[in-house]
Design an enzyme around this catalytic site. Structure first.
Site, PDB file in Angstrom:
ATOM      1  N   ASP A  28       0.854  -1.198   0.000  1.00 47.97           N
ATOM      2  CA  ASP A  28       0.000   0.000   0.000  1.00 47.97           C
ATOM      3  C   ASP A  28       0.886   1.243   0.000  1.00 47.97           C
ATOM      4  O   ASP A  28       1.756   1.370   0.861  1.00 47.97           O
ATOM      5  CB  ASP A  28      -0.881  -0.044   1.258  1.00 47.97           C
ATOM      6  CG  ASP A  28      -1.672   1.241   1.442  1.00 47.97           C
ATOM      7  OD1 ASP A  28      -1.972   1.906   0.428  1.00 47.97           O
ATOM      8  OD2 ASP A  28      -1.971   1.580   2.610  1.00 47.97           O
ATOM      9  N   ASN A  30      -0.553   4.597  -0.348  1.00 48.87           N
ATOM     10  CA  ASN A  30      -1.209   5.853   0.052  1.00 48.87           C
ATOM     11  C   ASN A  30      -1.815   5.789   1.453  1.00 48.87           C
ATOM     12  O   ASN A  30      -2.542   6.688   1.860  1.00 48.87           O
ATOM     13  CB  ASN A  30      -2.268   6.271  -0.985  1.00 48.87           C
ATOM     14  CG  ASN A  30      -3.374   5.243  -1.088  1.00 48.87           C
ATOM     15  OD1 ASN A  30      -3.297   4.165  -0.476  1.00 48.87           O
ATOM     16  ND2 ASN A  30      -4.413   5.555  -1.844  1.00 48.87           N
ATOM     17  N   ASP A  32      -4.096   3.916   2.836  1.00 48.64           N
ATOM     18  CA  ASP A  32      -5.503   3.566   3.101  1.00 48.64           C
ATOM     19  C   ASP A  32      -5.656   2.111   3.561  1.00 48.64           C
ATOM     20  O   ASP A  32      -6.769   1.625   3.748  1.00 48.64           O
ATOM     21  CB  ASP A  32      -6.392   3.855   1.879  1.00 48.64           C
ATOM     22  CG  ASP A  32      -6.029   2.995   0.668  1.00 48.64           C
ATOM     23  OD1 ASP A  32      -5.084   2.176   0.761  1.00 48.64           O
ATOM     24  OD2 ASP A  32      -6.685   3.152  -0.389  1.00 48.64           O
ATOM     25  N   ASP A  36      -1.997  -1.378  -3.668  1.00 51.06           N
ATOM     26  CA  ASP A  36      -2.340  -0.672  -4.904  1.00 51.06           C
ATOM     27  C   ASP A  36      -1.275  -0.904  -5.981  1.00 51.06           C
ATOM     28  O   ASP A  36      -0.232  -1.516  -5.719  1.00 51.06           O
ATOM     29  CB  ASP A  36      -2.548   0.824  -4.613  1.00 51.06           C
ATOM     30  CG  ASP A  36      -1.496   1.381  -3.652  1.00 51.06           C
ATOM     31  OD1 ASP A  36      -0.301   1.156  -3.913  1.00 51.06           O
ATOM     32  OD2 ASP A  36      -1.869   2.017  -2.642  1.00 51.06           O
ATOM     33  N   GLU A 270      -8.931 -21.312 -14.873  1.00 48.73           N
ATOM     34  CA  GLU A 270      -9.140 -21.864 -13.533  1.00 48.73           C
ATOM     35  C   GLU A 270     -10.124 -23.022 -13.664  1.00 48.73           C
ATOM     36  O   GLU A 270     -11.262 -22.819 -14.097  1.00 48.73           O
ATOM     37  CB  GLU A 270      -9.709 -20.799 -12.586  1.00 48.73           C
ATOM     38  CG  GLU A 270      -9.830 -21.325 -11.164  1.00 48.73           C
ATOM     39  CD  GLU A 270     -10.800 -20.537 -10.278  1.00 48.73           C
ATOM     40  OE1 GLU A 270     -10.671 -20.613  -9.051  1.00 48.73           O
ATOM     41  OE2 GLU A 270     -11.723 -19.886 -10.815  1.00 48.73           O
ATOM     42  N   HIS A 331      -5.442 -17.535  -3.537  1.00 49.94           N
ATOM     43  CA  HIS A 331      -6.231 -16.704  -2.620  1.00 49.94           C
ATOM     44  C   HIS A 331      -7.526 -17.371  -2.163  1.00 49.94           C
ATOM     45  O   HIS A 331      -8.277 -16.780  -1.393  1.00 49.94           O
ATOM     46  CB  HIS A 331      -6.545 -15.374  -3.319  1.00 49.94           C
ATOM     47  CG  HIS A 331      -7.371 -15.570  -4.548  1.00 49.94           C
ATOM     48  ND1 HIS A 331      -6.901 -16.241  -5.668  1.00 49.94           N
ATOM     49  CD2 HIS A 331      -8.649 -15.236  -4.831  1.00 49.94           C
ATOM     50  CE1 HIS A 331      -7.856 -16.292  -6.576  1.00 49.94           C
ATOM     51  NE2 HIS A 331      -8.925 -15.687  -6.100  1.00 49.94           N
TER      52      HIS A 331
HETATM   53  C1  NOJ Z   1     -12.808 -17.980  -8.275  1.00 48.24           C
HETATM   54  C2  NOJ Z   1     -12.011 -16.906  -7.618  1.00 48.24           C
HETATM   55  O1  NOJ Z   1     -10.685 -17.331  -7.496  1.00 48.24           O
HETATM   56  C3  NOJ Z   1     -12.682 -16.637  -6.288  1.00 48.24           C
HETATM   57  O2  NOJ Z   1     -11.896 -15.809  -5.458  1.00 48.24           O
HETATM   58  C4  NOJ Z   1     -14.022 -16.029  -6.562  1.00 48.24           C
HETATM   59  O3  NOJ Z   1     -14.726 -15.855  -5.345  1.00 48.24           O
HETATM   60  C5  NOJ Z   1     -14.849 -16.926  -7.494  1.00 48.24           C
HETATM   61  N1  NOJ Z   1     -14.094 -17.433  -8.585  1.00 48.24           N
HETATM   62  C6  NOJ Z   1     -15.983 -16.142  -8.085  1.00 48.24           C
HETATM   63  O4  NOJ Z   1     -15.470 -15.228  -9.022  1.00 48.24           O
HETATM   64 CA    CA Z   2      -3.641   1.936  -1.108  1.00 46.49          CA
END
Ligand code: NOJ
Ligand code: CA
Length: 539
Positions: A28, A30, A32, A36, A270, A331
């Site tokens: 980050d 800035n 917040d 970014d 994916e 993630h």
């Molecule tokens: C897969 C993504 O990786 C996930 O983070 C997201 O919640 C779902 N698709 C819906 O877009």
């Molecule tokens: Ca930021």
């Protein structure tokens, strides 16, 4: 098993390592509390030092953030939280100057409910955009049209009172699914792809690509006989009619045709499917995904035999034009160090970076970042809010990158959007960089060796018999041969050759003071040790 690389001319995405950045959590600038684009630009030196070849950015588009950017209101702009299109262009230029590629997340299965297309679609049954989304009348009982359920819980259908019909959403009701059977939807997303490709983007990671087409007869999904109470409720039904429909391959071919027009761009899909279904997403050499993400290493129990079997099964299932790829985390999934512990995370890094196929590394995994327990009142993930307490929430894997020991780990001068891991004072870039035995240094050395040695990037893969605890394989290009041996247990494990005898020298070990050691009659690995060795002889 023996697997060769058939294409003599390898591409950047075959030789290289991809690094996934979750932009909210990277850096980050800035104050917040949210990462970014200028933050990413400022950290490109680090990524170059680490040696990665490409960065994949999770979504940075304008979005109400119901699902943290996977709900898009404008496919051709940047959310002000992350910066501007100019910042994006600067990022691409700075990355390219370093020889690094930039891959964007493309989310074509659904938009935000606030996307102008959906606003128009829901306005009336006569809207020219009505059929851009999936609208149905109520079922015979007056409820949803069929039994399809959302990945995030509850029916996948939401009634729009104003027009009296239901719309389908595989995820949140704030994420209506686009109707990919409609030619105009296909053209609109193709235009989006060109917009970014023209700006110099090197590839896309296509979100939930196996979801793009649903059954045109809207048949009920069958119950899943293997469902166990307490697990992810979505698994109560088999996703037979909502995912992996045969027509999806035509849609992917359409996307590939857009990419083929440009030079050397990469299409990643994916796909969470069993191996035999997954590999169909390679399509034909010119029509499929270059890399359907391979999540075997995330799903498989962490045992030498199970991992070896998964690798072999995947290698054998690949079509002749298919290039493998490997992923340990992202993630959406628990972090690798959280799943298998810090000692085995070193073995996992060695596996990821020595297997045949493109590795994708999730930010922070190179440090050994673990899952961070998020107190309920700080939970951010909509999935955790909708289905609390099942361990489905993804916040623990999305906490800020740990750069140094300063109060917010060098991530922000403000309040981070998710709490930091308490480990950050020792598990951070600055500290680990100075330590020749850290996990970060191990990653850097493995990446450098992989880049320098054709045997380790595009070379053949040949597994050799191990033991209950040891997985072994050889990577080879011409006369250059590397033997990799990985101890999946916390006990020492001895191995003597059966059949072929390997004589060699250890080049990299996850343990201390072993490098340069020679072996001849076998190898004794220390607890949780992995080695990469040059095999000079074979008898
Ligand atoms: C897969 C993504 O990786 C996930 O983070 C997201 O919640 C779902 N698709 C819906 O877009
Ligand atoms: Ca930021």
């Amino acid at each position: 098993m023996e697997c060769e690389t058939r294409d003599p001319v390898s591409r950047w995405w075959q030789r290289g390592v991809i690094y996934q950045i979750y932009p909210r959590s990277f850096a980050d600038t800035n104050g917040d509390g949210v990462g970014d684009l200028p933050g990413i630009i400022a950290r490109l030196d680090y990524l170059e030092w680490l040696g990665v070849d490409a960065i994949w950015l999770s979504p940075i588009y304008p979005s109400p953030m119901a699902d943290f950017g996977y709900d898009i209101t404008d496919y051709t702009d940047v959310h002000p939280l992350f910066g501007t299109l100019k910042d994006f262009d600067d990022l691409v230029t700075s990355a390219h100057r370093r020889g690094m590629k930039v891959i964007m997340d493309l989310v074509p299965n659904h938009t935000s409910e606030h996307h102008p297309w959906f606003v128009s679609s829901r306005a009336s049954r006569q809207s020219p955009k009505r059929d851009w989304y999936i609208w149905r009348d109520a079922g015979p009982d007056g409820g949803p049209p069929n039994n399809w359920i959302s990945n995030f819980g509850g029916s996948a259908w939401t009634l729009d009172k104003h027009t009296g019909q239901y719309y389908y959403h595989a995820y949140l009701k704030e994420q209506p699914d686009l109707n990919w059977r409609h030619q105009d939807v296909q053209s609109a997303i193709h235009d989006v792809m060109r917009f970014w490709l023209d700006r110099g983007v090197d590839g896309f990671r296509v979100d939930v690509i196996w979801h793009l087409i649903k059954d045109d007869q809207f048949r009920h999904n069958p119950p899943n006989p293997d469902y166990q109470p307490g697990e992810w409720p979505y698994r109560q039904l088999l996703a037979t009619y909502t995912t992996d429909r045969p027509e999806v391959h035509d849609i992917i071919a359409g996307m590939r045709a857009v990419m083929n027009y440009y030079d050397d761009r990469l299409l990643i899909g994916e796909v969470y499917l069993p191996i035999e279904r997954l590999v169909t997403y390679y399509g034909t050499a010119e029509s499929g995904c270059h890399l359907p993400f391979n999540f075997q290493l995330i799903a498989v129990p962490w045992r030498a035999d199970a991992v070896a079997a998964a690798v072999d099964a995947y290698e054998s299932a690949l079509p002749s034009h298919g290039w493998p790829n490997w992923v340990l985390g992202n993630h959406d999934k628990p972090r690798i160090a959280a799943r298998i512990g810090p000692a085995q995370a070193r073995v996992a890094a060695m596996l990821l970076l020595t297997l045949r196929g493109t590795p994708t590394l999730y930010y922070g995994d190179e440090l050994g970042m673990e899952g961070v327990a998020i107190p309920t009142h700080l939970a951010q993930d909509p999935w955790e809010h909708r289905q609390p307490g099942l361990g489905l929430g993804r916040d623990p894997s999305r906490t800020p990158m740990q750069w140094n020991r300063s109060p917010h780990a060098g991530f922000t001068r403000g309040i981070p959007w998710l709490p930091l891991s308490p480990s950050f004072r020792t598990v951070n870039v600055d500290t680990e960089r100075m330590n020749s035995t850290s996990l970060l240094t191990l990653h850097r050395r493995l990446i450098a060796l992989r880049r320098a040695e054709p045997a380790l990037n595009t070379g053949a893969y040949h597994r050799i018999p191990g033991t209950d605890d040891i997985m072994m394989f050889v990577r080879q290009a011409g006369a250059s041969r590397f033997l990799i041996a990985l101890n999946f247990s916390s006990k020492p494990a001895a191995l003597s050759w059966s059949g072929t005898r390997y004589r060699g020298t250890i080049v990299i070990s996850t343990a201390l003071n072993r490098e340069g050691e020679r072996f001849e009659d076998g190898i004794t690995l220390r607890p949780d040790e992995g080695i990469v060795s040059i095999v000079s002889d074979e008898t």
